[in-house]
Design a protein around this motif. Sequence first.
Motif, PDB file in Angstrom:
ATOM      1  N   VAL A 290      -1.922  -6.880 -10.286  1.00  0.00           N
ATOM      2  CA  VAL A 290      -3.238  -6.254 -10.149  1.00  0.00           C
ATOM      3  C   VAL A 290      -3.204  -4.886 -10.820  1.00  0.00           C
ATOM      4  CG1 VAL A 290      -5.015  -5.497  -8.531  1.00  0.00           C
ATOM      5  CG2 VAL A 290      -3.602  -7.481  -7.972  1.00  0.00           C
TER       6      VAL A 290
ATOM      7  N   GLY B 119       0.983  -1.839  -4.492  1.00  0.00           N
ATOM      8  CA  GLY B 119       0.181  -3.053  -4.369  1.00  0.00           C
ATOM      9  C   GLY B 119       0.916  -4.256  -4.923  1.00  0.00           C
ATOM     10  N   ASP B 120       0.254  -4.955  -5.821  1.00  0.00           N
ATOM     11  CA  ASP B 120       0.806  -6.181  -6.401  1.00  0.00           C
ATOM     12  C   ASP B 120       1.022  -5.997  -7.908  1.00  0.00           C
ATOM     13  OD1 ASP B 120       1.007  -9.324  -5.834  1.00  0.00           O
ATOM     14  OD2 ASP B 120       0.166  -8.981  -7.832  1.00  0.00           O
TER      15      ASP B 120
ATOM     16  N   ALA C 278      -1.410  -3.726 -13.052  1.00  0.00           N
ATOM     17  CA  ALA C 278      -0.032  -3.245 -12.938  1.00  0.00           C
ATOM     18  C   ALA C 278       0.819  -3.800 -14.080  1.00  0.00           C
ATOM     19  CB  ALA C 278       0.522  -3.609 -11.568  1.00  0.00           C
TER      20      ALA C 278
ATOM     21  N   PRO D 119       0.783  -1.241   0.000  1.00  0.00           N
ATOM     22  CA  PRO D 119       0.000   0.000   0.000  1.00  0.00           C
ATOM     23  C   PRO D 119       0.815   1.292   0.000  1.00  0.00           C
ATOM     24  CG  PRO D 119      -0.149  -1.139   2.118  1.00  0.00           C
ATOM     25  CD  PRO D 119       0.543  -2.076   1.176  1.00  0.00           C
TER      26      PRO D 119
ATOM     27  N   ILE E 151     -13.691  -1.543  -6.125  1.00  0.00           N
ATOM     28  CA  ILE E 151     -13.584  -0.665  -7.297  1.00  0.00           C
ATOM     29  C   ILE E 151     -12.260   0.094  -7.242  1.00  0.00           C
ATOM     30  CG2 ILE E 151     -14.615   1.267  -8.549  1.00  0.00           C
ATOM     31  CD1 ILE E 151     -17.296   0.327  -7.684  1.00  0.00           C
TER      32      ILE E 151
ATOM     33  N   MET F 107      -7.646   9.226  -7.142  1.00  0.00           N
ATOM     34  CA  MET F 107      -6.904   8.123  -7.771  1.00  0.00           C
ATOM     35  C   MET F 107      -6.133   7.255  -6.785  1.00  0.00           C
ATOM     36  SD  MET F 107      -7.814   8.006 -10.762  1.00  0.00           S
ATOM     37  CE  MET F 107      -6.630   6.839 -11.404  1.00  0.00           C
ATOM     38  N   THR F 108      -6.165   7.620  -5.497  1.00  0.00           N
ATOM     39  CA  THR F 108      -5.579   6.675  -4.531  1.00  0.00           C
ATOM     40  C   THR F 108      -6.658   6.160  -3.583  1.00  0.00           C
ATOM     41  OG1 THR F 108      -4.817   8.544  -3.206  1.00  0.00           O
ATOM     42  CG2 THR F 108      -3.165   7.412  -4.525  1.00  0.00           C
TER      43      THR F 108
ATOM     44  N   ASN G 176      -9.429   2.644  -9.276  1.00  0.00           N
ATOM     45  CA  ASN G 176      -9.467   3.827 -10.160  1.00  0.00           C
ATOM     46  C   ASN G 176     -10.885   4.420 -10.206  1.00  0.00           C
ATOM     47  OD1 ASN G 176      -7.536   1.624 -11.826  1.00  0.00           O
ATOM     48  ND2 ASN G 176      -6.645   3.635 -11.476  1.00  0.00           N
TER      49      ASN G 176
ATOM     50  N   TYR H  54       5.551   6.221  -7.087  1.00  0.00           N
ATOM     51  CA  TYR H  54       5.964   4.980  -6.414  1.00  0.00           C
ATOM     52  C   TYR H  54       7.428   5.068  -5.985  1.00  0.00           C
ATOM     53  CZ  TYR H  54       1.686   3.168  -8.607  1.00  0.00           C
ATOM     54  OH  TYR H  54       0.396   2.982  -9.012  1.00  0.00           O
TER      55      TYR H  54
ATOM     56  N   ARG I  99      -0.920   4.927   3.874  1.00  0.00           N
ATOM     57  CA  ARG I  99      -0.097   6.123   3.570  1.00  0.00           C
ATOM     58  C   ARG I  99      -0.421   7.214   4.584  1.00  0.00           C
ATOM     59  NH1 ARG I  99      -0.199   6.242  -3.091  1.00  0.00           N
ATOM     60  NH2 ARG I  99      -0.082   3.979  -3.300  1.00  0.00           N
TER      61      ARG I  99
ATOM     62  N   HIS J  94      -9.169   5.887   1.315  1.00  0.00           N
ATOM     63  CA  HIS J  94      -8.251   6.751   0.569  1.00  0.00           C
ATOM     64  C   HIS J  94      -6.855   6.588   1.156  1.00  0.00           C
ATOM     65  CE1 HIS J  94      -6.035  10.533  -0.032  1.00  0.00           C
ATOM     66  NE2 HIS J  94      -6.618  10.530  -1.219  1.00  0.00           N
ATOM     67  N   GLY J  95      -5.891   6.295   0.283  1.00  0.00           N
ATOM     68  CA  GLY J  95      -4.492   6.253   0.722  1.00  0.00           C
ATOM     69  C   GLY J  95      -4.217   5.229   1.815  1.00  0.00           C
ATOM     70  N   ALA J  96      -4.724   4.013   1.657  1.00  0.00           N
ATOM     71  CA  ALA J  96      -4.486   2.983   2.678  1.00  0.00           C
ATOM     72  C   ALA J  96      -2.986   2.848   2.940  1.00  0.00           C
ATOM     73  CB  ALA J  96      -5.035   1.635   2.214  1.00  0.00           C
TER      74      ALA J  96
END
Length: 335
Positions: free
Chosen positions: A166, A162-163, A168, A90, A244, A305-306, A246, A116, A281, A277-279
């Motif tokens: 996913v 993330g992964d 990515a 995250p 959900i 977007m986060t 994005n 990132y 972070r 939001h922003g998990a």
Amino acid sequence: MSTDDTTTTDDSTSNCGASTTDTDDSTSSCGGSTTDTDDSASSCGGASGSSDSSGCGASSDTDSNEQTVSATVDDFDADPGSLVAVGLGPGRPEGMTDRATAALADAEHIVGYTTYVDLLPDEITDDAEEIYDTPMCGEVSRTEEAVDRALAGNHVAIIGSGDPNVYALAGLALEITESKGATPSMLDFEVVPGVPAAQSCGARLGAPLVNDSVSISLSDHLTPMPEIESRLHAVASEEFTISIYNPWSRKRRENFQKACEILLAHRDADTPVGIVHGAGREDEEVEITTLGELESYGETDLIDMTTTVVIGNAETYVFDDRMVTPRGYETKYDY
Ligand SMILES: C[S@@+](CC[C@H](N)C(=O)[O-])C[C@H]1O[C@@H](n2cnc3c(N)ncnc32)[C@H](O)[C@@H]1O
């Protein structure tokens, strides 16, 4: 070295060892094609960089095929190095797996989206020989850069939140490798998993994902919105919890509104919904609401977007500010 003094972006020249011929300000040199003259191209393979102007994420008629791959495996003289796709989880260093930390420590070159790269711990960026970052939407050029640097003999990590599996770049890295006539084995290609946003966000919400669940992205950058709508209808009509990705951007307002309408056509307005939001972070925010209220959050800072939005299924309930989706034990056992 700090990030500041090692970072190269797609605006600047980067040298990954092999090629000595590139002079263009906006190119990077990895020992690949030496014929590239395009302003926005990388001589490590020459992705056109057109994604930077694609309105990525917007509803646009951008043709992602405009981003072409140029250097092939035959353009590289060196023995290949290696390529690893690393999921950061995250956001904070403590959310990274030990394996991800070790893979990044071993990498000579780290390639990633600027946001990132900014999430990386200092000890990782300090130790890397080179960091190559590009802004949002440079996915194809960035991934090609990573492949080319590996083909040029470097040990390269391409990173993402993330992964890597996913929404990515793990798949794109393999596709580009194939398009160059190289193979994953040649590059010792490996994927190092990270905790995906759905799971990080699920954890912050309680236990909403305990039964069958699916993820869907509202980004129409690569998937046309009518297709996303049809997938949403399909999953919303089944008993899945839905994560959900994005969910919203200024250019994607209508997608979010449309998604709320579709979900409401299949599920009760009082269905629990978690917004994270922003998990993991610094700006993390968590809210539990209902499907009927969800659309009103689209115009708030909470959804951007986060953010990941988790839609409960018909059994999901809220208990002491936690979402709970029963697994079904209650149908077999007394407790
Ligand atoms: C391109 S996808 C990347 C997904 C990533 N590979 C993963 O496994 O989570 C970006 C989306 O992931 C979600 N996301 C990524 N990081 C997040 C975080 N820290 N908190 C909430 N959602 C996040 C958001 O929905 C965002 O729009």
